[in-house]
Design an enzyme around this catalytic site. Sequence first.
Site, PDB file in Angstrom:
ATOM      1  N   GLY A 144     -25.561 -58.211  -4.034  1.00  0.00           N
ATOM      2  CA  GLY A 144     -26.546 -57.212  -4.416  1.00  0.00           C
ATOM      3  C   GLY A 144     -27.629 -57.797  -5.308  1.00  0.00           C
ATOM      4  O   GLY A 144     -28.714 -58.091  -4.835  1.00  0.00           O
ATOM      5  N   SER A 169     -24.356 -63.069   0.666  1.00  0.00           N
ATOM      6  CA  SER A 169     -25.515 -62.563  -0.041  1.00  0.00           C
ATOM      7  C   SER A 169     -25.525 -63.053  -1.486  1.00  0.00           C
ATOM      8  O   SER A 169     -25.363 -64.243  -1.730  1.00  0.00           O
ATOM      9  CB  SER A 169     -25.511 -61.042   0.078  1.00  0.00           C
ATOM     10  OG  SER A 169     -26.643 -60.483  -0.454  1.00  0.00           O
TER      11      SER A 169
END
Length: 473
Positions: free
Chosen positions: A89, A185
Amino acid sequence: MASSPKSTYPLSLITILFVLSFAHSFKSLHAQESDRVFNLPGQPKTPPVSQFSGYITVNKDNGRALFYWFFEAQILPSEKPLLLWLNGGPGCSSIGYGAAAELGPLRVKRYGTGLEFNAHAWNKEANLLFVESPVGVGFSYTNTSSDLIKLDDGFVAEDAYSFLVNWLRRFPQYQAHDFYIAGESYAGHYVPQLAEVIYEHNKDRRTYPYINFKGFIVGNPETDDYFDSKGLLEYAWSHSVVSDQVYEQAKNVCNFKLLDWSNACNDAMNIIFNEYSEIDIYNIYAPKCNLAQTSSGTMDQVDETKAKGRVGRRIRMYSGYDPCFSSYAEDYFNMVDVQRSLHANVSGKINGRWGVCNDSILDAYNFTVFSVLPIYSKLIKAGLKIWVYSGDADGRVPVIGSRYCMEALDLPLKTQWHPWYHNKQVAGRFVEYEGLTMVTIRGAGHLVPLNKPEEALVMVNSFLLGKQLRRHK
């Protein structure tokens, strides 16, 4: 003849140790069983899924606890490794993405109407553990609000280590298993940083419990700000997202080696992100989700003016966001009976709705680490197994930047760039260095196990078994 005190003392000590060991095992078993999930709303009746979920305290003084969801391996869990999965995130949930949309055995159906069995779940190959990290993400919480303004990579790594140690105390049968970490990510930071903490603490067995750590695998990982940003710009141009003029402007005004981007660079990169607003930056060839959004984390909803004021004066946006699947997950995990079955949101510890991503985490996060490549170098020298994979249709953390990162490690080459195959088709390419393997997955976006589940399962199987990917049809 009566036994002497010397002969009875060892027996008494053995008895005491046995009783203490039995009591500890009983306590762990009781804690495990209290976390067992018997039947989730909308869960298919077959095949059976052995699963547990609940909270692990990581800091008693501050009242910090991380929420986990664990699936035992489908076959022979006592012989399979333990694999921890992290999403990034920062501020996005490993439950909402990794478990419920990508690689867990139970995936949320369209529109959050229930669950379906994932035939390509990674618990075919490993005991699979998901955790919502850091605190403030998903069901994870803290009773000390000041924790939420202290979040940075070091804070997250130490909490994740505390989680792992305490989880293994609750599930001691996995203490001796081979242990691996995986993620995608911004977990491109979380995973190697946690790996480094484990590696360092394993050197001091008097102070820290030994964890049988073997290596990590990361997908479309944020790794080095310079190479990742350079790759993002070049990918947008090379894949016809932006014009030659926009590309040249960004090249001229941006110095990605600086921690602080200039206003001119932010403006130029804003133009590029705006071009992506009409398509899915996380999978540039996939149809864009047109559902009405319930979450604020989508690309076209990022407040980029606000983003310019964040640490580093650079545009920050979620990495790892699929709007359709996040909507389905939010519909499902906000059902009261689902939360009850998962032992989640105990005593209303989280405020408001459960969300796949938490905007406030991204807003408050302290981005202090420019590159994790030095950690790669350290852990490669330590002999840990390290793989990096990249879906080649991802515009957010593109394969170009990841290739730059791997080349910057300057490792001796073992196997040249080569296609690998699945079902008699080219599944991607791979290159092997001394101590590191990089794999691409053809046609996959940012969430590889979601876009290419069969290829992802083949890949993680090869990683865990230490096998080379298939080089022939």
